[in-house]
Scaffold this active site. Structure first.
Site, PDB file in Angstrom:
ATOM      1  N   ARG A 178       0.510  -1.019  -0.011  1.00 44.40           N
ATOM      2  CA  ARG A 178       0.154  -0.019   0.493  1.00 44.40           C
ATOM      3  C   ARG A 178       0.889   1.150  -0.046  1.00 44.40           C
ATOM      4  NH1 ARG A 178      -4.813   1.287   4.298  1.00 44.40           N
ATOM      5  NH2 ARG A 178      -3.035   0.988   5.301  1.00 44.40           N
ATOM      6  N   ASP A 470      -3.888   3.412  14.340  1.00 40.98           N
ATOM      7  CA  ASP A 470      -2.440   3.563  13.122  1.00 40.98           C
ATOM      8  C   ASP A 470      -3.435   5.332  12.289  1.00 40.98           C
ATOM      9  OD1 ASP A 470      -5.431   3.269  11.199  1.00 40.98           O
ATOM     10  OD2 ASP A 470      -4.555   2.027  10.094  1.00 40.98           O
TER      11      ASP A 470
END
Length: 551
Positions: A178, A470
């Site tokens: 990603r 996150d």
């Protein structure tokens, strides 16, 4: 580091052999292996070919957001109705991405790389985005670690004497990288005086160094799970942004002589605008598309961001009160599964952020029960796989999907309910239930400050209160506070109206509770949190002002 290696790294980091390219980051061990003149030239080519269009699309985001603010609503695009109505499918999944029932996510540090590849999950989302604080060290060493993994030379012993080694190649998870979203620049790398998009850096370096390497692995062993360059695309807001990625993929493959369609990408539907363009996004990427993912945390953040001026109907309650069973979230996942399966793509479920405890049986039992319920719901709802954040959760998630899939690699043959999902259902935030509470407000402050402090020290995935946090979850924390203040929310348990002064008091209490000699960057984190949570203007992404504070 030997003197000759240090000299080579210094030369590479200045980009002195590539016209127009400058690398200004601090020295990083083994950087010369990643920042080669050829690799930097490849990244520069991406920048020169596509950065103008990237910036146009970022400007278009702002225009669209202004339109949503004026109307207080959103709908499916009439000009793309033919795409939604048409009969077409994406390219068939490659063998390595056919069975994706459990995917583990995490940053690309050396320890996580080994543990994720060995976890027993089918896929590892190697994350340069929300789970990585983009220090120059993290950006470069993450690329080194992936190369070492593919070359089977990542075995190491940590400072505690614990040894880490890879399992045999066929037992490893498939790597799906990603890169950063379109909005983030990499300030340590410039081309012709302009910063390069973090997306071009992460994608470009990985593809340049590993595309041919992965195809060579496939030629040696067709059963090798790491047999092609695969990606997750974050923060996409429209099919036009997906079109740009498709153009980047086509260019990159042609530039390196890689067959067209070798790249496969799964798009995170983690913005509310993208939820209204799922068909169109898959269509734009149809030669390279692998599926869509329900990025639940960023999706909630996107709703707050886009509808922050739309009044109390869009005020989210406490973060933990909004579940995937909430009507508007259930509509979003139902539409995602139906769209993917109609188009021959995988539908991948969201993150199980709970962290099991190996020392507290009660905490562990509660975490496992929540994960099991979440994954049973996703498997029963038609998803082909789902995410976990910890290796101990892989068996739990796998059992849930095994019970539904059996020997089938996916359930794309099940189109799901025939009833259409309407715009009204997707935007029924008021039907979520829950309340805004003093405990929820304090939790938002605690999570936001703790996460930002760790992020400023270079850690992007942080265990806080038994949850893996996150950047996405930190965005919810600060955006909800902004929303509550600007909508005059009163807390359900106290009746008190949420104000900036109240939040500052909570921030001060959190700092005061720290030991006097507590190490870290707490004052900077607190100031940054107040900036993005209490500013008069809403900051689009908290990482934008935070980047200037990173090495």
């Amino acid at each position: 580091m030997p003197a000759e290696s240090a000299a080579a790294a210094g030369a590479a980091e200045q980009g002195s052999t590539v016209p127009g390219v400058a690398v200004t980051g601090p020295p990083v061990q083994r950087a010369e292996e990643v920042l080669t003149p050829q690799a930097l030239a490849f990244v520069a080519g991406l920048h020169r070919a596509f950065d103008g269009r990237r910036r146009e699309l970022l400007a278009a985001r702002r225009v669209r957001r202004d339109g949503i603010a004026r109307t207080g609503t959103l709908d499916f695009r009439p000009e793309t109705a033919a795409v939604r109505a048409g009969e077409w499918q994406v390219a068939p999944a490659p063998r390595a991405l056919t069975d994706r029932r459990v995917e583990i996510t995490g940053p690309t540090d050396r320890k996580t790389t080994v543990n994720a590849l060995n976890s027993g999950a089918q896929v590892w989302l190697a994350d340069f985005e929300d789970a990585t604080a983009p220090t120059w060290h993290n950006v470069v060493t993450g690329q080194v670690n992936l190369i070492d993994a593919f070359e089977s030379r990542i075995d190491f012993t940590d400072d505690r004497g614990k040894a880490y080694a890879l399992a045999p190649a066929r037992e490893l998870a498939t790597v799906v990288v990603r890169p950063r979203g379109w909005h983030l620049d990499e300030r340590h790398l410039t081309v012709d005086g302009a910063p390069v998009a973090g997306a071009f850096v992460d994608f470009g370096l990985y593809f340049f160094h590993n595309a041919a390497r992965l195809l060579a692995r496939a030629a040696r062993d067709p059963q090798d799970p790491n047999s092609g360059p695969y990606f997750y695309l974050p923060k996409t807001e429209s099919h036009l942004e997906a079109r740009l990625w498709n153009e980047v993929f086509t260019h990159a493959q042609a530039e390196l002589g890689i067959p067209h369609g070798t790249i496969r990408a799964t798009v995170l539907i983690e913005t509310v605008t993208a939820a209204f363009e799922m068909d169109e996004i898959l269509y734009e990427l149809r030669d390279h598309a692998a599926g869509l993912n329900a990025g639940r945390w960023d999706y909630l953040f996107s709703i707050v961001k886009n509808f922050r001026d739309a009044g109390p109907a869009f005020v989210l309650p406490d973060r933990n009160a909004v579940t995937m069973a909430s009507p508007f979230m259930a509509a979003y996942t139902r539409l995602l599964v139906r769209t993917c399966h109609r188009r021959g793509a995988h539908a991948i479920g969201g993150m199980a952020a709970f962290i099991p405890s190996r020392t507290d049986p009660e905490v562990n039992a509660a975490a496992l029960a929540k994960v099991r319920a979440d994954k049973e719901r996703e498997a029963g709802g038609g998803f082909d796989g789902s995410w976990v954040a910890h290796p101990d959760l892989v068996p739990v998630a796998r059992a849930c999907f095994d019970a539904v899939l059996g020997d089938r690699p996916h359930q794309k043959d099940d189109p799901g309910p025939a009833e259409p999902v309407t715009a009204a259902e997707l935007l029924n935030v008021a039907g979520a239930g829950g309340s805004c509470s003093s405990a929820g407000l304090r939790n938002a402050v605690q999570v936001g400050i703790r996460y930002l402090e760790a992020w400023l020290r270079g850690t992007g995935a942080v265990a806080i209160f038994h949850l893996m946090e996150d950047a996405a979850t930190a965005e919810i924390s600060r955006s909800q506070i902004w929303q509550w203040i600007h909508n005059g929310v009163r807390l359900a348990d106290t009746g008190e109206q949420v104000t900036a002064e109240q939040v500052r008091r909570l921030v001060a209490e959190e700092l005061a509770a720290l030991p006097a000699d507590a190490p870290g960057r707490w004052q900077e984190a607190a100031a940054l949190f107040e900036q993005v949570a209490l500013g008069e203007e809403f900051t689009d992404f908290l990482t934008l002002p935070a980047l200037a504070l990173l090495d």
